[in-house]
Design a protein around this motif. Structure first.
Motif, short mmCIF file in Angstrom:
data_model
loop_
_atom_site.label_atom_id
_atom_site.label_comp_id
_atom_site.label_asym_id
_atom_site.label_seq_id
_atom_site.Cartn_x
_atom_site.Cartn_y
_atom_site.Cartn_z
N GLU A 66 20.18 -23.81 30.14
CA GLU A 66 20.45 -24.76 31.22
C GLU A 66 21.54 -25.76 30.78
O GLU A 66 22.47 -26.04 31.53
CB GLU A 66 19.17 -25.49 31.61
N GLY A 69 24.94 -24.44 31.00
CA GLY A 69 25.42 -24.11 32.34
C GLY A 69 25.24 -22.65 32.71
O GLY A 69 25.84 -22.17 33.67
N LYS A 72 20.15 -22.17 35.96
CA LYS A 72 19.84 -23.32 36.81
C LYS A 72 18.32 -23.41 36.95
O LYS A 72 17.65 -22.41 37.20
CB LYS A 72 20.46 -23.13 38.19
N ARG A 73 17.82 -24.61 36.75
CA ARG A 73 16.38 -24.88 36.88
C ARG A 73 16.18 -25.70 38.15
O ARG A 73 16.78 -26.76 38.31
CB ARG A 73 15.90 -25.66 35.66
N THR A 74 15.33 -25.21 39.03
CA THR A 74 15.04 -25.92 40.28
C THR A 74 13.57 -26.28 40.30
O THR A 74 12.70 -25.41 40.16
CB THR A 74 15.38 -25.04 41.51
N TYR A 85 13.84 -20.49 37.88
CA TYR A 85 15.04 -20.35 37.06
C TYR A 85 15.89 -19.24 37.67
O TYR A 85 15.37 -18.22 38.13
CB TYR A 85 14.68 -19.99 35.62
N THR A 88 23.31 -19.21 36.99
CA THR A 88 24.40 -19.89 37.68
C THR A 88 25.53 -18.86 37.88
O THR A 88 25.46 -17.76 37.31
CB THR A 88 24.94 -21.06 36.85
#
Length: 114
Positions: A66, A69, A72-74, A85, A88
């Protein structure tokens, strides 16, 4: 596939291969990336696909990806909290590398069994 000669910039500055290996360094990062090629996954889904990895190691490796880059962790504001996860666009650009590693690994396993 023709092998490219080693460019001179790999002697003094960080080599692009070194940069790539630095991003992917860690026993589980390549596998994490491979699993995420299929789309978003929750932490426990990832963990189930890699039963040998510890909770702590998976957490640390996901954090590093993360920070770089690549992943992406939401976090969803739900009870209980839900975290997903995904790769990107930069992480998705590593798909040919991961696919090549899979192909090479399959060929190697087949050679070793023959």
């Amino acid at each position: 596939m023709a092998i490219q000669p080693v460019p001179p910039e790999c002697g003094s500055a960080p080599c692009p291969v070194e940069t790539t290996l630095t991003i992917m360094s860690g026993k589980w990062k390549g596998i994490i990336l491979y699993r995420l090629l299929g789309g978003k996954m929750r932490f426990n889904e990832l963990k189930r696909t890699m039963p040998s990895v510890t909770h702590r190691t998976l957490t640390l490796q996901l954090r590093e990806l993360e920070q770089d880059g690549i992943v992406k962790r939401t976090v969803y504001a739900e009870v209980p909290p839900r975290v997903e996860y995904e790769l990107t666009p930069l992480g998705s650009s590593m798909s040919p590398i991961i696919q090549s590693m899979y192909t090479w690994g399959t060929a190697y396993q087949n050679r070793a069994q023959a």
